[in-house]
Motif scaffolding. Structure first.
Motif, PDB file in Angstrom:
ATOM      1  N   ASP A 145       0.816  -1.220   0.000  1.00  0.00           N
ATOM      2  CA  ASP A 145       0.000   0.000   0.000  1.00  0.00           C
ATOM      3  C   ASP A 145       0.847   1.267   0.000  1.00  0.00           C
ATOM      4  O   ASP A 145       0.487   2.261  -0.618  1.00  0.00           O
ATOM      5  CB  ASP A 145      -0.935   0.038   1.205  1.00  0.00           C
ATOM      6  CG  ASP A 145      -2.058  -0.972   1.085  1.00  0.00           C
ATOM      7  OD1 ASP A 145      -2.480  -1.279  -0.050  1.00  0.00           O
ATOM      8  OD2 ASP A 145      -2.511  -1.463   2.136  1.00  0.00           O
ATOM      9  N   ASP A 146       1.966   1.221   0.727  1.00  0.00           N
ATOM     10  CA  ASP A 146       2.829   2.395   0.840  1.00  0.00           C
ATOM     11  C   ASP A 146       4.276   1.920   0.902  1.00  0.00           C
ATOM     12  O   ASP A 146       4.703   1.371   1.922  1.00  0.00           O
ATOM     13  CB  ASP A 146       2.468   3.203   2.076  1.00  0.00           C
ATOM     14  CG  ASP A 146       3.255   4.495   2.211  1.00  0.00           C
ATOM     15  OD1 ASP A 146       4.199   4.740   1.410  1.00  0.00           O
ATOM     16  OD2 ASP A 146       2.934   5.273   3.122  1.00  0.00           O
ATOM     17  N   THR A 152       6.892   2.329   3.861  1.00  0.00           N
ATOM     18  CA  THR A 152       6.919   1.492   5.062  1.00  0.00           C
ATOM     19  C   THR A 152       7.930   0.355   4.954  1.00  0.00           C
ATOM     20  O   THR A 152       8.186  -0.318   5.946  1.00  0.00           O
ATOM     21  CB  THR A 152       5.533   0.886   5.337  1.00  0.00           C
ATOM     22  OG1 THR A 152       5.180   0.004   4.265  1.00  0.00           O
ATOM     23  CG2 THR A 152       4.479   1.971   5.490  1.00  0.00           C
ATOM     24  N   ARG A 162       4.682   5.069  -5.086  1.00  0.00           N
ATOM     25  CA  ARG A 162       4.143   5.057  -3.725  1.00  0.00           C
ATOM     26  C   ARG A 162       3.501   3.728  -3.347  1.00  0.00           C
ATOM     27  O   ARG A 162       3.428   3.389  -2.183  1.00  0.00           O
ATOM     28  CB  ARG A 162       3.122   6.182  -3.539  1.00  0.00           C
ATOM     29  CG  ARG A 162       3.720   7.564  -3.610  1.00  0.00           C
ATOM     30  CD  ARG A 162       4.657   7.792  -2.425  1.00  0.00           C
ATOM     31  NE  ARG A 162       5.414   9.021  -2.577  1.00  0.00           N
ATOM     32  CZ  ARG A 162       6.716   9.063  -2.828  1.00  0.00           C
ATOM     33  NH1 ARG A 162       7.412   7.976  -2.965  1.00  0.00           N
ATOM     34  NH2 ARG A 162       7.325  10.223  -2.938  1.00  0.00           N
ATOM     35  N   SER A 163       3.007   2.983  -4.331  1.00  0.00           N
ATOM     36  CA  SER A 163       2.449   1.659  -4.044  1.00  0.00           C
ATOM     37  C   SER A 163       2.856   0.707  -5.161  1.00  0.00           C
ATOM     38  O   SER A 163       3.277   1.132  -6.239  1.00  0.00           O
ATOM     39  CB  SER A 163       0.925   1.707  -3.872  1.00  0.00           C
ATOM     40  OG  SER A 163       0.286   2.163  -5.041  1.00  0.00           O
ATOM     41  N   ASP A 204       0.471   6.815  -6.479  1.00  0.00           N
ATOM     42  CA  ASP A 204      -0.450   7.036  -5.365  1.00  0.00           C
ATOM     43  C   ASP A 204      -0.368   5.886  -4.371  1.00  0.00           C
ATOM     44  O   ASP A 204      -0.184   4.739  -4.769  1.00  0.00           O
ATOM     45  CB  ASP A 204      -1.893   7.147  -5.876  1.00  0.00           C
ATOM     46  CG  ASP A 204      -2.083   8.301  -6.843  1.00  0.00           C
ATOM     47  OD1 ASP A 204      -1.602   9.412  -6.546  1.00  0.00           O
ATOM     48  OD2 ASP A 204      -2.695   8.080  -7.908  1.00  0.00           O
ATOM     49  N   THR A 205      -0.542   6.164  -3.094  1.00  0.00           N
ATOM     50  CA  THR A 205      -0.596   5.093  -2.099  1.00  0.00           C
ATOM     51  C   THR A 205      -1.927   4.367  -2.209  1.00  0.00           C
ATOM     52  O   THR A 205      -2.933   4.937  -2.643  1.00  0.00           O
ATOM     53  CB  THR A 205      -0.422   5.651  -0.665  1.00  0.00           C
ATOM     54  OG1 THR A 205      -1.419   6.618  -0.421  1.00  0.00           O
ATOM     55  CG2 THR A 205       0.955   6.243  -0.464  1.00  0.00           C
TER      56      THR A 205
END
Length: 88
Positions: free
Chosen positions: A39-40, A43, A56-57, A80-81
């Motif tokens: 998702d991100d 992390t 981002r994803s 985009d996440t």
């Protein structure tokens, strides 16, 4: 021969890292023979190989033969996440 590395195949519009070992999410997908949804990517820390800093994803899918042999992975990225989910 006798090396486990991934080499970039067809790509579109963005730079990419090639070759890479079986590291990052592509390597994880290859080893586990299972899809990876991130998702991100922020992390992931050191486990993320950033070929494009705008990503981002990520969605990584194993490309499998009928016998379970993995011959590659499909790596899709988004700026985009949270762009990918189980339906993808």
């Amino acid at each position: 021969p006798n090396q486990e590395v991934m080499v970039l195949g067809p790509r579109r519009d963005k730079p990419a890292c090639s070759p890479i070992g079986l590291h990052g999410m592509c390597g994880r997908c290859w080893k586990e023979r299972a899809p990876v949804i991130v998702d991100d990517v922020a992390t992931l820390g050191a486990q993320y190989i950033a070929c494009d800093p705008r990503d981002r994803s990520e969605l990584v899918l194993p490309l499998l033969e009928a016998d379970g042999t993995c011959w590659g992975v499909l790596d899709a990225d988004s700026y985009d996440t949270g762009s990918f989910d189980e339906s993808d």
